[in-house]
Design an enzyme around this catalytic site. Sequence first.
Site, PDB file in Angstrom:
ATOM      1  N   THR A  67      -8.332  -3.937  -0.508  1.00 36.68           N
ATOM      2  CA  THR A  67      -7.298  -4.622   0.289  1.00 36.68           C
ATOM      3  C   THR A  67      -7.679  -6.074   0.561  1.00 36.68           C
ATOM      4  OG1 THR A  67      -7.013  -2.512   1.367  1.00 36.68           O
ATOM      5  CG2 THR A  67      -5.900  -4.371   2.364  1.00 36.68           C
ATOM      6  N   ILE A 111      -3.858   0.954  -3.274  1.00 39.80           N
ATOM      7  CA  ILE A 111      -4.446  -0.389  -3.411  1.00 39.80           C
ATOM      8  C   ILE A 111      -5.894  -0.308  -2.958  1.00 39.80           C
ATOM      9  CG2 ILE A 111      -4.460  -2.809  -2.696  1.00 39.80           C
ATOM     10  CD1 ILE A 111      -1.538  -2.768  -2.345  1.00 39.80           C
ATOM     11  N   ASP A 112      -6.798  -0.309  -3.928  1.00 34.85           N
ATOM     12  CA  ASP A 112      -8.216  -0.359  -3.594  1.00 34.85           C
ATOM     13  C   ASP A 112      -8.621  -1.831  -3.580  1.00 34.85           C
ATOM     14  OD1 ASP A 112     -10.885   0.711  -3.226  1.00 34.85           O
ATOM     15  OD2 ASP A 112     -11.270  -0.119  -5.209  1.00 34.85           O
ATOM     16  N   ASP A 119       0.829  -1.205   0.000  1.00 39.96           N
ATOM     17  CA  ASP A 119       0.000   0.000   0.000  1.00 39.96           C
ATOM     18  C   ASP A 119       0.870   1.266   0.000  1.00 39.96           C
ATOM     19  OD1 ASP A 119      -2.665   0.574  -0.087  1.00 39.96           O
ATOM     20  OD2 ASP A 119      -3.060   0.212   2.029  1.00 39.96           O
ATOM     21  N   ASP A 135      -5.843   6.020  -5.022  1.00 41.28           N
ATOM     22  CA  ASP A 135      -5.970   4.909  -4.074  1.00 41.28           C
ATOM     23  C   ASP A 135      -4.906   3.893  -4.490  1.00 41.28           C
ATOM     24  OD1 ASP A 135      -6.614   2.879  -2.362  1.00 41.28           O
ATOM     25  OD2 ASP A 135      -8.779   3.064  -2.636  1.00 41.28           O
ATOM     26  N   ASP A 140     -11.976   6.267  -3.698  1.00 35.10           N
ATOM     27  CA  ASP A 140     -12.629   4.988  -3.967  1.00 35.10           C
ATOM     28  C   ASP A 140     -13.526   5.021  -5.212  1.00 35.10           C
ATOM     29  OD1 ASP A 140     -11.585   3.273  -2.058  1.00 35.10           O
ATOM     30  OD2 ASP A 140     -12.957   3.979  -0.508  1.00 35.10           O
ATOM     31  N   GLU A 185      -4.716   8.209  -0.322  1.00 32.06           N
ATOM     32  CA  GLU A 185      -5.309   7.600   0.870  1.00 32.06           C
ATOM     33  C   GLU A 185      -4.340   7.515   2.052  1.00 32.06           C
ATOM     34  OE1 GLU A 185      -6.987   3.652   0.353  1.00 32.06           O
ATOM     35  OE2 GLU A 185      -8.015   3.820   2.280  1.00 32.06           O
TER      36      GLU A 185
HETATM   37  P1  AMP Z   1     -15.108  -3.183  -2.165  1.00 32.22           P
HETATM   38  O1  AMP Z   1     -13.828  -3.810  -2.693  1.00 32.22           O
HETATM   39  O2  AMP Z   1     -16.155  -3.060  -3.182  1.00 32.22           O
HETATM   40  O3  AMP Z   1     -15.522  -3.897  -0.906  1.00 32.22           O
HETATM   41  O4  AMP Z   1     -14.759  -1.680  -1.767  1.00 32.22           O
HETATM   42  C1  AMP Z   1     -13.534  -1.404  -1.206  1.00 32.22           C
HETATM   43  C2  AMP Z   1     -13.535  -0.073  -0.507  1.00 32.22           C
HETATM   44  O5  AMP Z   1     -14.636   0.031   0.394  1.00 32.22           O
HETATM   45  C3  AMP Z   1     -12.286   0.052   0.320  1.00 32.22           C
HETATM   46  O6  AMP Z   1     -11.290   0.772  -0.349  1.00 32.22           O
HETATM   47  C4  AMP Z   1     -12.745   0.777   1.559  1.00 32.22           C
HETATM   48  O7  AMP Z   1     -12.588   2.158   1.388  1.00 32.22           O
HETATM   49  C5  AMP Z   1     -14.204   0.458   1.670  1.00 32.22           C
HETATM   50  N1  AMP Z   1     -14.464  -0.618   2.651  1.00 32.22           N
HETATM   51  C6  AMP Z   1     -14.909  -1.865   2.404  1.00 32.22           C
HETATM   52  N2  AMP Z   1     -15.034  -2.587   3.541  1.00 32.22           N
HETATM   53  C7  AMP Z   1     -14.651  -1.775   4.548  1.00 32.22           C
HETATM   54  C8  AMP Z   1     -14.547  -1.930   5.960  1.00 32.22           C
HETATM   55  N3  AMP Z   1     -14.850  -3.081   6.559  1.00 32.22           N
HETATM   56  N4  AMP Z   1     -14.117  -0.857   6.672  1.00 32.22           N
HETATM   57  C9  AMP Z   1     -13.794   0.298   6.064  1.00 32.22           C
HETATM   58  N5  AMP Z   1     -13.874   0.509   4.739  1.00 32.22           N
HETATM   59  C10 AMP Z   1     -14.288  -0.516   3.979  1.00 32.22           C
HETATM   60 MG    MG Z   2     -10.106   1.962  -1.538  1.00 33.55          MG
END
Ligand code: AMP
Ligand code: MG
Length: 349
Positions: A140, A137-138, A52, A135, A292, A75
């Site tokens: 994670t 690494i979007d 990251d 971002d 994001d 980020e």
């Molecule tokens: P997705 O891969 O569609 O789940 O979206 C990813 C993004 O949603 C991440 O970069 C985070 O910013 C946010 N996100 C998803 N789950 C969480 C979590 N449990 N806590 C905080 N942010 C989250």
């Molecule tokens: Mg992200």
Amino acid sequence: MRATRAEDYPEPMAHAARAVRLAGALCRKIQFDLQRGEKVSKSDDSPVTVADFAAQAVVSCVLAESCPAIGLVAEENASDMRQPSGAVLRARVTEVVNETLRDVLGRALSEGEVMDAIDRGMSDGGKTGSFWILDPIDGTKGFINGRQYAIALALMEDGEVTGGVLGCPNMPSDTIPRGATEIPTSSPGCIFIAYRGCGTTVGALDAREPLHEGVKVTTERVVDSSEATYMESWGDSIVADHGFTNSLSAAMGMTSPPVRIDSMAKYGALARGDTNMYLRFPPASYREKVWDHAAGAIVVQEAGGVITDGVGNPLDFSNGRFLDIDIGIVATSTPALHATLLETIAKVR
Ligand code: AMP
Ligand code: MG
């Protein structure tokens, strides 16, 4: 599909694509090592944390050198890593950044230079001037679990997103088959590039000249909303509300199951016509962040798609690091499908 004209893109987009490709190569190498080792969380000196920070430093360095007048909203920040307790992580991040950039820059960076590169991303953004939104690494959770993730870089000019690059190191080049509920990981991954008025292209993430080698893509023109397919986050995401999306799809007469994909790779899949919608409904207490969605938004719009919040407001990326939205974020392949979806959301809620 026809080859795009790279000369249509402003010069910063070539640097953006190069920066994302380099960061993607770094992430791919760390994810490969991670898959062979133990599973890790995000909170320590783990490989995902190294990746990251290192990815943010790489993108920041490449862009600072090539486009010094364009700022950066990103980020991560290096505050903790600068403390004595961050020494191990700081050294490891610097090592990984230098493995990636030594040949590009012709020299090695010091720890201080790498920390400064990361902290260049601490600015607030806003309504004037030009800046990148990153971002590193979007997705994670996708990165850790060997699924999809993305390096997402957007260009803001005077309050509007004008450019976007999405590097998706595990994204297959083949379209998602109808009926699939998830997608496999595949090398070398894809890079989506969009600039206002120039359309959206997709190419191989390891292409030397992504702007020249990509092909134009457009969203799928579905006729009847009951035929539509949709994507959403996995259930381990705070932003997923599978109960609500299930009700919406039933109310629209849709029969295909959802495709679950981590990260902004969903925006790339929508842009190239794999599916017709991306539905995202976080809890009311959750505040969305600009990094994001910014790159994904322009990638979808330039391919012919529509993106708004859950009541139809355009997304405003000019209010600092957060995105204020009502209900959720929805992206569709066509304006007609978007209108039907908004009506259904209003009814089902
Ligand atoms: P997705 O891969 O569609 O789940 O979206 C990813 C993004 O949603 C991440 O970069 C985070 O910013 C946010 N996100 C998803 N789950 C969480 C979590 N449990 N806590 C905080 N942010 C989250
Ligand atoms: Mg992200």
